[in-house]
Design an enzyme around this catalytic site. Structure first.
Site, PDB file in Angstrom:
ATOM      1  N   CYS A 124       0.827  -1.205   0.000  1.00  0.00           N
ATOM      2  CA  CYS A 124       0.000   0.000   0.000  1.00  0.00           C
ATOM      3  C   CYS A 124       0.863   1.259   0.000  1.00  0.00           C
ATOM      4  O   CYS A 124       1.954   1.279   0.560  1.00  0.00           O
ATOM      5  CB  CYS A 124      -0.881   0.018   1.236  1.00  0.00           C
ATOM      6  SG  CYS A 124      -1.857  -1.466   1.423  1.00  0.00           S
ATOM      7  N   ARG A 142       4.554   1.019  -6.109  1.00  0.00           N
ATOM      8  CA  ARG A 142       4.611   0.059  -5.004  1.00  0.00           C
ATOM      9  C   ARG A 142       3.706  -1.137  -5.254  1.00  0.00           C
ATOM     10  O   ARG A 142       3.854  -2.173  -4.612  1.00  0.00           O
ATOM     11  CB  ARG A 142       4.181   0.753  -3.693  1.00  0.00           C
ATOM     12  CG  ARG A 142       5.118   1.851  -3.274  1.00  0.00           C
ATOM     13  CD  ARG A 142       4.566   2.629  -2.099  1.00  0.00           C
ATOM     14  NE  ARG A 142       4.533   1.855  -0.875  1.00  0.00           N
ATOM     15  CZ  ARG A 142       5.520   1.770  -0.002  1.00  0.00           C
ATOM     16  NH1 ARG A 142       6.644   2.411  -0.234  1.00  0.00           N
ATOM     17  NH2 ARG A 142       5.403   1.056   1.087  1.00  0.00           N
ATOM     18  N   TRP A 158      -2.957  -2.505  -1.722  1.00  0.00           N
ATOM     19  CA  TRP A 158      -2.595  -3.827  -2.245  1.00  0.00           C
ATOM     20  C   TRP A 158      -3.321  -4.822  -1.334  1.00  0.00           C
ATOM     21  O   TRP A 158      -2.994  -4.955  -0.157  1.00  0.00           O
ATOM     22  CB  TRP A 158      -1.077  -4.004  -2.192  1.00  0.00           C
ATOM     23  CG  TRP A 158      -0.577  -5.248  -2.859  1.00  0.00           C
ATOM     24  CD1 TRP A 158      -0.360  -5.436  -4.192  1.00  0.00           C
ATOM     25  CD2 TRP A 158      -0.207  -6.474  -2.220  1.00  0.00           C
ATOM     26  NE1 TRP A 158       0.126  -6.702  -4.418  1.00  0.00           N
ATOM     27  CE2 TRP A 158       0.220  -7.368  -3.230  1.00  0.00           C
ATOM     28  CE3 TRP A 158      -0.203  -6.923  -0.898  1.00  0.00           C
ATOM     29  CZ2 TRP A 158       0.653  -8.657  -2.962  1.00  0.00           C
ATOM     30  CZ3 TRP A 158       0.227  -8.217  -0.628  1.00  0.00           C
ATOM     31  CH2 TRP A 158       0.648  -9.065  -1.657  1.00  0.00           C
ATOM     32  N   ASN A 213      -1.331   0.582   6.019  1.00  0.00           N
ATOM     33  CA  ASN A 213      -0.490  -0.382   5.306  1.00  0.00           C
ATOM     34  C   ASN A 213      -0.062  -1.424   6.328  1.00  0.00           C
ATOM     35  O   ASN A 213       0.306  -1.065   7.443  1.00  0.00           O
ATOM     36  CB  ASN A 213       0.752   0.319   4.726  1.00  0.00           C
ATOM     37  CG  ASN A 213       1.714  -0.662   4.086  1.00  0.00           C
ATOM     38  OD1 ASN A 213       1.303  -1.697   3.570  1.00  0.00           O
ATOM     39  ND2 ASN A 213       2.993  -0.334   4.107  1.00  0.00           N
ATOM     40  N   GLY A 214      -0.145  -2.707   5.968  1.00  0.00           N
ATOM     41  CA  GLY A 214       0.275  -3.759   6.887  1.00  0.00           C
ATOM     42  C   GLY A 214      -0.881  -4.673   7.230  1.00  0.00           C
ATOM     43  O   GLY A 214      -1.886  -4.717   6.507  1.00  0.00           O
ATOM     44  N   GLU A 234      17.520 -15.900 -11.750  1.00  0.00           N
ATOM     45  CA  GLU A 234      17.058 -14.517 -11.882  1.00  0.00           C
ATOM     46  C   GLU A 234      16.352 -14.317 -13.236  1.00  0.00           C
ATOM     47  O   GLU A 234      15.312 -13.661 -13.308  1.00  0.00           O
ATOM     48  CB  GLU A 234      18.248 -13.561 -11.739  1.00  0.00           C
ATOM     49  CG  GLU A 234      17.960 -12.098 -12.025  1.00  0.00           C
ATOM     50  CD  GLU A 234      16.936 -11.453 -11.079  1.00  0.00           C
ATOM     51  OE1 GLU A 234      16.589 -12.055 -10.049  1.00  0.00           O
ATOM     52  OE2 GLU A 234      16.485 -10.347 -11.412  1.00  0.00           O
ATOM     53  N   LYS A 267      12.499 -13.037 -13.377  1.00  0.00           N
ATOM     54  CA  LYS A 267      12.127 -11.825 -14.114  1.00  0.00           C
ATOM     55  C   LYS A 267      11.043 -12.152 -15.142  1.00  0.00           C
ATOM     56  O   LYS A 267      10.078 -11.411 -15.309  1.00  0.00           O
ATOM     57  CB  LYS A 267      13.379 -11.312 -14.804  1.00  0.00           C
ATOM     58  CG  LYS A 267      13.737  -9.931 -14.876  1.00  0.00           C
ATOM     59  CD  LYS A 267      14.071  -9.053 -13.729  1.00  0.00           C
ATOM     60  CE  LYS A 267      13.419  -9.248 -12.427  1.00  0.00           C
ATOM     61  NZ  LYS A 267      14.201  -8.799 -11.310  1.00  0.00           N
ATOM     62  N   GLU A 324       7.594 -12.864 -13.425  1.00  0.00           N
ATOM     63  CA  GLU A 324       6.865 -11.720 -12.877  1.00  0.00           C
ATOM     64  C   GLU A 324       6.389 -10.759 -13.954  1.00  0.00           C
ATOM     65  O   GLU A 324       5.376 -10.090 -13.780  1.00  0.00           O
ATOM     66  CB  GLU A 324       7.647 -11.009 -11.770  1.00  0.00           C
ATOM     67  CG  GLU A 324       8.914 -10.322 -12.143  1.00  0.00           C
ATOM     68  CD  GLU A 324       9.591  -9.652 -10.926  1.00  0.00           C
ATOM     69  OE1 GLU A 324      10.809  -9.473 -10.978  1.00  0.00           O
ATOM     70  OE2 GLU A 324       8.921  -9.305  -9.948  1.00  0.00           O
ATOM     71  N   HIS A 326      18.475 -34.916 -14.226  1.00  0.00           N
ATOM     72  CA  HIS A 326      17.836 -35.501 -13.040  1.00  0.00           C
ATOM     73  C   HIS A 326      16.346 -35.194 -12.975  1.00  0.00           C
ATOM     74  O   HIS A 326      15.735 -35.330 -11.923  1.00  0.00           O
ATOM     75  CB  HIS A 326      18.555 -35.020 -11.775  1.00  0.00           C
ATOM     76  CG  HIS A 326      20.008 -35.384 -11.752  1.00  0.00           C
ATOM     77  ND1 HIS A 326      20.447 -36.662 -11.504  1.00  0.00           N
ATOM     78  CD2 HIS A 326      21.115 -34.644 -12.013  1.00  0.00           C
ATOM     79  CE1 HIS A 326      21.765 -36.698 -11.580  1.00  0.00           C
ATOM     80  NE2 HIS A 326      22.193 -35.482 -11.907  1.00  0.00           N
ATOM     81  N   LYS A 337       6.001  -3.630  -4.949  1.00  0.00           N
ATOM     82  CA  LYS A 337       7.432  -3.316  -5.021  1.00  0.00           C
ATOM     83  C   LYS A 337       8.162  -3.780  -3.772  1.00  0.00           C
ATOM     84  O   LYS A 337       9.212  -4.396  -3.854  1.00  0.00           O
ATOM     85  CB  LYS A 337       7.621  -1.812  -5.231  1.00  0.00           C
ATOM     86  CG  LYS A 337       9.079  -1.379  -5.297  1.00  0.00           C
ATOM     87  CD  LYS A 337       9.794  -2.001  -6.488  1.00  0.00           C
ATOM     88  CE  LYS A 337      11.271  -1.633  -6.550  1.00  0.00           C
ATOM     89  NZ  LYS A 337      12.003  -2.545  -7.461  1.00  0.00           N
TER      90      LYS A 337
HETATM   91  O1  M6R Z   1      13.252  -4.721  -1.403  1.00  0.00           O
HETATM   92  P1  M6R Z   1      13.835  -6.096  -1.399  1.00  0.00           P
HETATM   93  O2  M6R Z   1      15.129  -6.163  -2.144  1.00  0.00           O
HETATM   94  O3  M6R Z   1      13.971  -6.672  -0.021  1.00  0.00           O
HETATM   95  O4  M6R Z   1      12.798  -6.977  -2.193  1.00  0.00           O
HETATM   96  C1  M6R Z   1      12.985  -8.357  -2.315  1.00  0.00           C
HETATM   97  C2  M6R Z   1      12.053  -8.944  -3.340  1.00  0.00           C
HETATM   98  O5  M6R Z   1      10.723  -8.713  -2.972  1.00  0.00           O
HETATM   99  C3  M6R Z   1      12.300  -8.346  -4.732  1.00  0.00           C
HETATM  100  O6  M6R Z   1      13.606  -8.532  -5.144  1.00  0.00           O
HETATM  101  C4  M6R Z   1      11.348  -9.007  -5.762  1.00  0.00           C
HETATM  102  O7  M6R Z   1      11.676 -10.355  -5.904  1.00  0.00           O
HETATM  103  C5  M6R Z   1      11.410  -8.262  -7.093  1.00  0.00           C
HETATM  104  N1  M6R Z   1      10.084  -7.988  -7.545  1.00  0.00           N
HETATM  105  C6  M6R Z   1      12.088  -9.020  -8.164  1.00  0.00           C
HETATM  106  O8  M6R Z   1      12.128  -8.332  -9.369  1.00  0.00           O
END
Ligand code: M6R
Length: 612
Positions: A2, A27, A74, A100-101, A484, A488, A491, A507, A607
């Site tokens: 949020c 965010r 969110w 938020n939370g 990674e 990427k 997401e 395997h 975010k």
């Molecule tokens: O702010 P942070 O680096 O702690 O966030 C960790 C993950 O939430 C963040 O890297 C997330 O996986 C990204 N959306 C990846 O692109």
């Protein structure tokens, strides 16, 4: 997560509130709303979906008032609907709160509030807080600050709360517990916000707030108190980036801009950390030579992309400094009785510095007696504040949900730590350190070279837009790069993507290969283990089963069996992730575009994940 904003000052409040919500969009959210400080009865509007839906609803004659609160939600408790959107108001329509939370004791609280006669109209945990605050305010002679203090003593969980009341609308009150909230200090106007992006176009002066601190702002005053009402001196700081850093600057998307900012981000992260006599200078570590030499183990904790930086740390630190390293997903760490001794250094990695899982892992590590060093990109965020030492990356604000430049700078930070440890414990010679030092300095130019030649890769990517599975193969330090690449793509493109260690292929995962399945392989640098040859064998194996193979390989290296080769500049083995990651970012970006997805705000994602 949020986004929260509160405003009071000379402007008609709707303008700075909507601007701020726009800046907080990154965010991640699925509904938005505002409450304007109309004396007598607040004006409240909220809508599910994008901010444009709220703006359409506000396309009427609005009250011109000079205070208000705004929220992007969110969804956690209750779906993303109009009625679950924030602000939530009390039954008089006079008090509004945004949150938020997660309020962990909300079920009990809801029952209590129902027993007191409050009628609920949403499924959220937040609505109970509106009624609680309303009741407490009445009990305390209309004092919203006291009501907030008393409410916080009852609430469990993690939260930022910001509230306004129609009887005294020039006052906005907020509090934070395990969730971010900052004050923006303007000229005759003040802000409360989840992060500085909300008000950076108005002021660069900010105040950080500690745990359970209650803040009250008016247009000209800011007062911070603890839960007993004792006044706390403001901790003011200057925001080091300006408003243009949080704008697209001519790029179609923040993500593309941030990919192209990587040469500068990497260069900035190196500044001041390489001495003229070719040594690594990391005063931020705050560890004596004796303490470093006494280290028995390093444990890295992080989530998501930052976890991949942690995996790279393992390869680099073990190879260069010979100190054993464990890497752990932060959300798993504290539930496993990890073995921590005073000779353990815990390294937390977090772009935002607010990720709840990482924060909880840091607290667990500290309680167990470990020294915690954090690699972070966000000044004054919670995780660095609670750590023993901080190594800030200088990527600048990362707005796109998908992390790009933050990751590359996290890699630089872990290389610097690894080299510094090796320098102190003598595991590398001066010549070896000097060689790597020179290579680090050359990285920004090499990333630039990759970015100058991405157009063919973008065109190639579009030809895979209808694929539903993409696999990534890596070996050794290329393995986290493969993970990674897959993260990427998941997401951003919303397709099945997985990263594997090349040796694991036979395997099980090889069963996934069908005719035409794209497989992206990161070719390791040739070494004494012939890892490059082993990867070339993996390529033959998947190709024989119908895969379409794309190989990321260094310039000049002979590659057999690939349908497509993406070249990156020559670099030594352990530094290759900095370069090999870049084409994978471009691949995911282009795939998202080709599939018509929202690049900067992918569905369901936030975010920074400020709930467990
Ligand atoms: O702010 P942070 O680096 O702690 O966030 C960790 C993950 O939430 C963040 O890297 C997330 O996986 C990204 N959306 C990846 O692109």
């Amino acid at each position: 997560m949020c986004g929260i904003v509160g405003y009071c000052g000379p402007q008609s409040a709707v303008t700075p509130l909507i601007q701020a919500l726009r800046r907080l969009e990154y965010r991640g959210y699925d509904s938005a709303g505002i409450a304007l400080g109309v004396r007598g009865k607040l004006f409240v509007e909220k809508r599910a979906g994008k901010l444009a839906n709220l703006e359409n609803a506000l396309d009427i004659e609005l009250p011109v008032v000079h205070s208000g609160i705004g929220h992007t939600r969110w969804a956690t408790h209750g779906g993303p609907t109009d009625r679950n959107a924030h602000p939530h108001v009390d039954n008089d329509g006079k008090l509004a709160v945004i949150h938020n939370g997660i309020i962990e004791n909300y079920s009990q609280l809801r029952l209590t509030m129902q027993e007191r006669g409050h009628t609920f109209s949403s499924d959220t945990d937040t609505e109970s807080v509106a009624y609680l605050l309303s009741d407490l305010r009445k009990e305390h002679n209309g004092d919203l600050v006291v009501a907030m203090r008393e409410a916080v003593k009852i609430l469990r969980g993690s939260f930022t709360l910001v509230a306004i009341h129609a009887d005294n609308p020039d006052v906005i009150v907020g509090v934070r517990r395990n969730s971010p909230l900052v004050v923006g200090l303007g000229e005759g106007e003040n802000f409360l916000a989840s992060d500085v992006a909300a008000f950076i176009n108005h002021t660069k002066r900010a105040i950080e707030l500690g745990q359970d601190e209650v803040v009250m702002i008016t247009p000209t005053t800011v007062e911070i108190t603890d839960l007993d009402g004792a006044v706390i001196a403001p901790r003011e700081y200057e925001i080091s980036w300006d408003a243009s850093a949080a704008q697209k600057g001519g790029f179609a998307h923040f993500m593309l801009k941030e990919i192209f900012e990587q040469p500068k981000a990497v260069a900035d992260t190196l500044i001041g950390r390489l001495s003229d006599n070719k040594q690594i200078v990391l005063d931020e570590l705050s560890m004596s030579v004796q303490e470093i030499r006494a280290l028995k183990k390093i444990t890295v904790i992080a989530c998501g992309t930052a976890y991949h930086a942690g995996m790279i740390a393992k390869y680099a630190i073990e190879k260069w400094s010979k100190i054993p390293v464990d890497v752990e997903i932060a959300s798993e760490f504290r539930y496993r009785d990890p073995i921590i001794t005073p000779e353990t250094l815990v390294i937390a990695i977090s772009q935002s510095g607010e990720t709840m899982d990482t924060l909880m892992a840091v607290r667990h590590a500290k309680a167990a007696g470990a020294r915690v060093l954090t690699i972070c990109n966000t000044h004054s965020s919670t995780i660095p504040r609670e750590s023993d030492a901080v190594l800030y990356t200088h990527a600048g604000p990362e707005i796109a949900v998908a992390s790009t430049k933050a990751l590359l700078t996290q890699m630089i930070a872990v290389y610097l730590i690894a080299l510094h440890l090796a320098q102190v414990n003598g595991a590398l010679t001066d010549e070896q350190i000097e060689g790597l030092y020179i290579e680090l300095l050359a990285l920004p130019g090499k990333i630039e070279m990759i970015l100058e030649t991405v157009e063919p890769l973008r065109a190639l990517t579009r030809s895979f837009a209808d694929k539903n599975t993409v696999l990534f193969l890596g070996r050794n330090i290329g393995y986290p790069v493969a993970l990674e690449g897959a993260l990427k793509l998941k997401e951003l493109a919303y397709i099945h993507a997985e990263g594997f260690a090349g040796g694991e292929l036979k395997h099980g995962p090889i069963a996934l290969i069908e005719e035409g399945t794209p497989v992206i392989a990161i070719l390791p640098v040739a070494d004494e283990h012939a890892l490059d040859q082993k990867m070339l064998s993996n390529i033959q194996e998947v190709k024989a089963r119908g895969a379409c193979v794309i190989v990321i390989a260094q310039d000049g290296v002979h590659v057999e069996g690939a349908q497509h080769i993406i070249r990156i500049p020559v670099v030594s083995a352990l530094l290759q992730p900095v370069l090999a990651t870049v084409p994978l970012q471009v691949f995911a970006y282009e795939m998202a575009l080709a599939r018509g997805n929202d690049v900067d705000q992918p569905r369901n994602l936030a975010k920074s994940v400020t709930v467990e």
